[in-house]
Design an enzyme around this catalytic site. Sequence first.
Site, short mmCIF file in Angstrom:
data_model
loop_
_atom_site.label_atom_id
_atom_site.label_comp_id
_atom_site.label_asym_id
_atom_site.label_seq_id
_atom_site.Cartn_x
_atom_site.Cartn_y
_atom_site.Cartn_z
N SER A 1 0.81 -1.34 0.01
CA SER A 1 0.12 0.10 0.00
C SER A 1 0.80 1.27 0.09
O SER A 1 2.10 1.26 0.43
CB SER A 1 -0.87 0.19 1.18
N GLU B 1 1.10 5.69 0.62
CA GLU B 1 0.70 6.65 1.56
C GLU B 1 1.07 7.99 0.97
O GLU B 1 2.20 8.02 0.57
CB GLU B 1 1.25 6.78 2.91
N ASP C 1 -0.86 14.65 16.65
CA ASP C 1 -0.31 15.64 17.20
C ASP C 1 -0.59 17.04 17.18
O ASP C 1 -0.76 17.40 16.13
CB ASP C 1 1.44 15.48 16.81
N PHE D 1 13.40 14.22 10.67
CA PHE D 1 12.02 13.70 10.90
C PHE D 1 12.12 12.52 11.96
O PHE D 1 11.28 12.44 12.56
CB PHE D 1 11.38 13.31 9.48
N HIS E 1 4.05 -1.20 3.66
CA HIS E 1 2.94 0.10 3.49
C HIS E 1 4.33 1.50 3.27
O HIS E 1 5.01 1.66 4.07
CB HIS E 1 2.22 0.62 4.64
P1 FAD Z 1 -2.17 6.91 20.10
O1 FAD Z 1 -2.34 5.44 20.02
O2 FAD Z 1 -3.12 7.48 21.01
O3 FAD Z 1 -0.66 7.09 21.20
C1 FAD Z 1 -0.09 8.42 21.47
C2 FAD Z 1 0.53 8.15 22.85
O4 FAD Z 1 -0.26 8.06 24.06
C3 FAD Z 1 1.75 6.72 23.10
O5 FAD Z 1 2.72 7.36 23.70
C4 FAD Z 1 0.89 5.81 23.94
O6 FAD Z 1 1.51 5.13 24.38
C5 FAD Z 1 -0.16 6.84 24.66
N1 FAD Z 1 -1.46 6.19 25.07
C6 FAD Z 1 -2.12 5.52 24.15
N2 FAD Z 1 -3.40 5.39 24.51
C7 FAD Z 1 -3.41 5.69 25.78
C8 FAD Z 1 -4.34 5.56 26.92
N3 FAD Z 1 -5.39 5.23 26.37
N4 FAD Z 1 -3.90 5.96 28.13
C9 FAD Z 1 -2.59 6.87 28.32
N5 FAD Z 1 -1.70 6.87 27.37
C10 FAD Z 1 -2.03 6.24 26.01
N6 FAD Z 1 0.08 12.17 12.18
C11 FAD Z 1 -0.93 13.19 11.64
O7 FAD Z 1 -1.00 14.29 12.06
N7 FAD Z 1 -1.53 12.81 10.57
C12 FAD Z 1 -1.50 11.72 9.86
O8 FAD Z 1 -2.11 11.35 8.83
C13 FAD Z 1 -0.73 10.70 10.62
N8 FAD Z 1 -0.49 9.58 9.85
C14 FAD Z 1 0.09 8.27 10.35
C15 FAD Z 1 0.14 6.93 9.83
C16 FAD Z 1 1.01 6.30 10.64
C17 FAD Z 1 0.92 4.73 9.96
C18 FAD Z 1 1.70 6.28 11.73
C19 FAD Z 1 2.64 5.21 12.28
C20 FAD Z 1 1.63 7.71 12.16
C21 FAD Z 1 0.79 8.59 11.43
N9 FAD Z 1 1.02 10.05 12.20
C22 FAD Z 1 0.09 11.02 11.57
C23 FAD Z 1 1.49 10.38 13.46
C24 FAD Z 1 0.69 10.14 14.65
O9 FAD Z 1 -0.57 10.96 14.85
C25 FAD Z 1 1.57 10.48 15.81
O10 FAD Z 1 2.51 9.44 16.03
C26 FAD Z 1 0.89 10.57 17.27
O11 FAD Z 1 1.88 11.17 18.22
C27 FAD Z 1 0.18 9.56 17.92
O12 FAD Z 1 -0.71 8.86 17.25
P2 FAD Z 1 -1.38 7.38 17.54
O13 FAD Z 1 -2.80 7.62 16.87
O14 FAD Z 1 -0.20 6.49 17.48
O15 FAD Z 1 -1.63 7.81 19.21
#
Ligand code: FAD
Length: 278
Positions: A10, A12, A103, A210, A260
Amino acid sequence: MVASHPLGISFEFFPPNTEVGREKLTGVRDALLERNPRFFSVTYGAGGSTQGRTLSTVNQIREAGITTAPHLSCIGSDKDELRDLLAQYREQGIDSLVALRGDQPSGMGGVGELRYANELVEFIRTETGNHFEIAVAAYPETHPQAPNFEQDLENFVRKVKAGANLAITQYFFNADAYFYFVERVRALGVEVPIVPGIMPITNYTKLARFSDACGAEIPRWIRKQLEAYGDDNQAIADYGTEVISHLCRQLLDGGAPGLHFYTLNQATPCLRILDNLD
Ligand code: FAD
């Protein structure tokens, strides 16, 4: 999109912000389509900053008749905004999402109503049932804000169990980190495919910046060689192709369910790697 499908690749994209970028993206899409990808995805700017452009880019890519998943982040958004966006995606026939916390850029608004990706996945399932296939992010080298690997692992498991169908990893250059992560989450009952995210190497300065921000480690042996090439972008691209092709081979040989690619809206670096993989 994905989860039920065997081995696949895939790609991105990010939403271009100029007309020239948009036109170029159609050519990039078409070149990558020849490799029969399973799906494309389009990133979403933090705090919803690219909301309109993400959707228009998804629709541009979908013109070719291929599944295209918008990324969706919850940070800085309230539930009504997310509900409206999900409804819009459904109306337009979009059935796959990459669900993220995202973020928040400094100085931009509050956190929003959903604090973590597991809450977003739960919200999507509550609002839309099984309409969407949902991918979530995974961090074999640990999310930069996580206090440690074990807690990050628990948080990852929590978001998969909230209803994700697939995980895509942050990019990494060390295959062992991926294999260890997969082994550990399998032991915790996670069964969804965990697809390695692959970052082609084309520009060392940008990659280093990055990687620092997203917590991806560039191993010393790669860093030293990339530094030695200085401004020689062709040498960096050739070496990058070789190193990343080797990584992809290791991952696939070790059982990774696909790859991916973070394309950065360029086809050539991905195509060169795929050529090396047959
Ligand atoms: P989460 O899974 O919520 O985790 C974030 C942090 O919080 C981690 O340290 C985790 O350990 C902690 N955490 C999670 N759940 C809990 C909980 N219930 N209680 C306490 N702590 C918790 N960013 C963008 O802005 N736009 C994008 O389109 C984008 N695409 C991405 C695609 C991929 C495949 C990846 C790997 C990253 C992408 N990112 C994107 C970056 C991502 O948004 C950041 O890495 C962000 O900091 C974390 O998002 P997450 O969904 O992994 O967060």
